[in-house]
Design a protein around this motif. Structure first.
Motif, PDB file in Angstrom:
ATOM      1  N   VAL A 136      53.690 -24.778 -88.038  1.00  0.00           N
ATOM      2  CA  VAL A 136      53.108 -26.014 -87.377  1.00  0.00           C
ATOM      3  C   VAL A 136      53.858 -27.044 -87.151  1.00  0.00           C
ATOM      4  O   VAL A 136      54.532 -27.743 -87.695  1.00  0.00           O
ATOM      5  CB  VAL A 136      51.912 -26.086 -87.775  1.00  0.00           C
ATOM      6  N   VAL A 167      44.782 -24.988 -84.127  1.00  0.00           N
ATOM      7  CA  VAL A 167      46.031 -24.174 -84.234  1.00  0.00           C
ATOM      8  C   VAL A 167      46.311 -23.747 -85.908  1.00  0.00           C
ATOM      9  O   VAL A 167      46.134 -22.700 -86.194  1.00  0.00           O
ATOM     10  CB  VAL A 167      47.211 -24.752 -83.681  1.00  0.00           C
ATOM     11  N   ILE A 168      45.788 -25.065 -86.638  1.00  0.00           N
ATOM     12  CA  ILE A 168      46.227 -24.550 -88.010  1.00  0.00           C
ATOM     13  C   ILE A 168      44.803 -23.106 -88.760  1.00  0.00           C
ATOM     14  O   ILE A 168      45.566 -23.023 -89.557  1.00  0.00           O
ATOM     15  CB  ILE A 168      45.669 -25.938 -88.611  1.00  0.00           C
TER      16      ILE A 168
END
Ligand code: NAP
Length: 243
Positions: free
Chosen positions: A172, A211-212
């Motif tokens: 990420v 997002v993670i």
């Protein structure tokens, strides 16, 4: 399906804390690690997870942290940060050592120690929070950009070395996120830290945590290799639009 366990390093603040909330919200049992246990404990209680002391720069601390974790499906390598913004000619070795110890060797130590458990889980996933600083350079940033480049290289190497194992690897890559990052970088100088975010809307820790959690909740055959996320007003590390 039984509950999956997500281990998050640097979960006492910022992106790590938000990631712990997002992963717990997605059904993971969360195991939180950082040096500030006073911040980790109430968070772990709130999320029905566990909190353990972890200093990623200390091999013994990493060992005792890992010994307390019976199983691990997801590891979020998040602990890290920057110290200083000096040009190379002014570079201080203490700052460089801090950044390399935390971002690079810290990620190596924790990942290495948890790899057997991640693989034994049958569907392991290493998510490493690097930075756009791991993919570009900027004046005054060499200590941080070199550490983040090295962390990214380490992560990408694992992707190749473990091809064929039940292990996913996601990098990420955030741009500017408003956390304590700049405050820590500038040794508590609030004015200097605030200037970083002036005139634009930076990402929040929650934006990155989303997002993670998205990456961690894809089906086992889906590997999101690299995800770059920036504020709309940012192109490069040092090229931003300010109102
Ligand atoms: P932050 O608010 O300063 O949080 C840093 C976290 O790392 C804290 O929880 C801290 O916990 C932990 N940490 C620091 N040294 C540690 C050590 N030796 N052992 C264990 N934990 C340690 O910063 P953040 O923005 O959330 O940063 C998280 C990650 O995102 C870092 O890797 C950073 O490089 C990356 N990143 C940040 C940005 C940004 O703009 N904010 C952009 C791109 C990437 P303790 O102090 O309690 O140990």
């Amino acid at each position: 399906m039984s509950t999956r366990t997500a281990v998050i390093t640097g979960a006492s603040a910022g992106i790590g804390e938000a990631a712990a909330r997002a992963l717990a919200g997605s059904g993971f049992h969360v195991v939180l690690g950082a040096r500030r246990l006073d911040r980790l404990r109430p968070l772990a209680e709130e999320l029905s997870g566990t909190a353990h002391l972890l200093d990623v720069t200390d091999a013994e601390s990493v060992e005792s942290f890992v010994q307390q974790i019976p199983e691990c499906h997801v590891l979020v390598n998040n602990a890290g940060g920057a110290r200083g913004l000096e040009r190379v000619e002014e570079a201080g070795e203490d700052n460089w050592r801090w950044m390399w110890q935390t971002n690079v060797l810290g990620t190596l130590r924790v990942t290495k120690a948890l790899l057997p458990k991640l693989i034994a889980s049958g569907d392991g996933h290493v998510i490493t929070v690097t930075s756009i600083a791991g993919h570009e350079v900027y004046d005054g940033g060499a200590g941080y950009t070199s550490a983040k480049h090295a962390q990214s290289a380490l992560h990408q190497t694992l992707r190749s070395e473990h091809l064929g194992d039940p292990l996913r690897l996601t990098e990420v890559i955030p741009g500017m996120v408003e956390t304590d990052f700049s405050l820590n970088r500038f040794e508590g100088d609030t004015e200097r830290a605030a200037q970083v975010y002036q005139g634009l809307q930076p990402l929040t820790a929650e934006d990155v945590a989303d997002v993670i959690a998205f990456a961690a909740t894809r089906p086992p055959h889906v590997n999101l290799d690299q995800i770059t996320v920036k504020p709309r007003a940012q192109h490069h590390g040092s090229r931003v639009h300010r109102e």
